[in-house]
Scaffold this motif. Sequence first.
Motif, PDB file in Angstrom:
ATOM      1  N   MET A 143       8.280   7.016  -6.492  1.00  0.00           N
ATOM      2  CA  MET A 143       7.611   6.755  -7.772  1.00  0.00           C
ATOM      3  C   MET A 143       8.575   6.799  -8.958  1.00  0.00           C
ATOM      4  O   MET A 143       8.183   6.513 -10.091  1.00  0.00           O
ATOM      5  CB  MET A 143       6.515   7.797  -7.997  1.00  0.00           C
ATOM      6  CG  MET A 143       5.351   7.707  -7.033  1.00  0.00           C
ATOM      7  SD  MET A 143       4.316   6.307  -7.410  1.00  0.00           S
ATOM      8  CE  MET A 143       3.685   6.818  -9.005  1.00  0.00           C
ATOM      9  N   LYS A 169      -1.283   2.164  -8.121  1.00  0.00           N
ATOM     10  CA  LYS A 169      -0.201   1.662  -7.284  1.00  0.00           C
ATOM     11  C   LYS A 169      -0.763   0.896  -6.099  1.00  0.00           C
ATOM     12  O   LYS A 169      -1.750   1.309  -5.494  1.00  0.00           O
ATOM     13  CB  LYS A 169       0.680   2.814  -6.762  1.00  0.00           C
ATOM     14  CG  LYS A 169       1.335   3.622  -7.859  1.00  0.00           C
ATOM     15  CD  LYS A 169       2.233   2.775  -8.715  1.00  0.00           C
ATOM     16  CE  LYS A 169       2.759   3.526  -9.905  1.00  0.00           C
ATOM     17  NZ  LYS A 169       3.412   2.644 -10.863  1.00  0.00           N
ATOM     18  N   LEU A 222      -2.463   8.321  -5.881  1.00  0.00           N
ATOM     19  CA  LEU A 222      -1.545   7.394  -6.551  1.00  0.00           C
ATOM     20  C   LEU A 222      -2.195   6.017  -6.723  1.00  0.00           C
ATOM     21  O   LEU A 222      -2.010   5.363  -7.744  1.00  0.00           O
ATOM     22  CB  LEU A 222      -0.241   7.256  -5.765  1.00  0.00           C
ATOM     23  CG  LEU A 222       0.637   8.499  -5.727  1.00  0.00           C
ATOM     24  CD1 LEU A 222       1.833   8.278  -4.804  1.00  0.00           C
ATOM     25  CD2 LEU A 222       1.096   8.889  -7.124  1.00  0.00           C
TER      26      LEU A 222
END
Length: 184
Positions: A108, A145, A139
């Motif tokens: 990340m 994402k 996430l």
Amino acid sequence: NILGALDRPTEGRYRLNGVDIQTAGDKELANIRNQQIGFVFQTFNLIGRMSALKNVELPMLYAGLPARERSERAAELLDLVGMGERKKHQPNELSGGQKQRVAIARAMANDPSLILADEPTGALDTATSRIVMDLFHKLHEEQHKTIVLITHNPELAEETQRVITLRDGQIVNVRKGAGVHGRT
């Protein structure tokens, strides 16, 4: 390898955020891998002589971020994955699940749009695998994402929004997964 811009397709087209991977130059592909794709591997791939914090900082170093900004962001990401208290520890001082959470924080680092997770729970026990999968769901839901999870585990595959089954490099089935914990 093709999705991660490590190899170029021999047929068809693959565009990532508007860039044709087949025709992109080597420098452009290196930049794409650093800036737009986060990699998480079954074997963690942490650098043994570096602390968790320094491992997370590494992609940002290659991206040219100043030291203070790298350190602050790395600390924030380690907090995000529940590893803030272990940021000074080296990989040999961490359990498998802790190493994988550091690897996720590292993936990340440059705020990629895509995370490629290749068998990320393959070396972990069931309880630790659950922690890692919950982190991926978080996430996806909170950080928006896109996560491509490569797995041989049908239970993990079922947690995704879409399941694509490959056999000998060919797509043999595409279907909707059950989503997070049975939600779609």
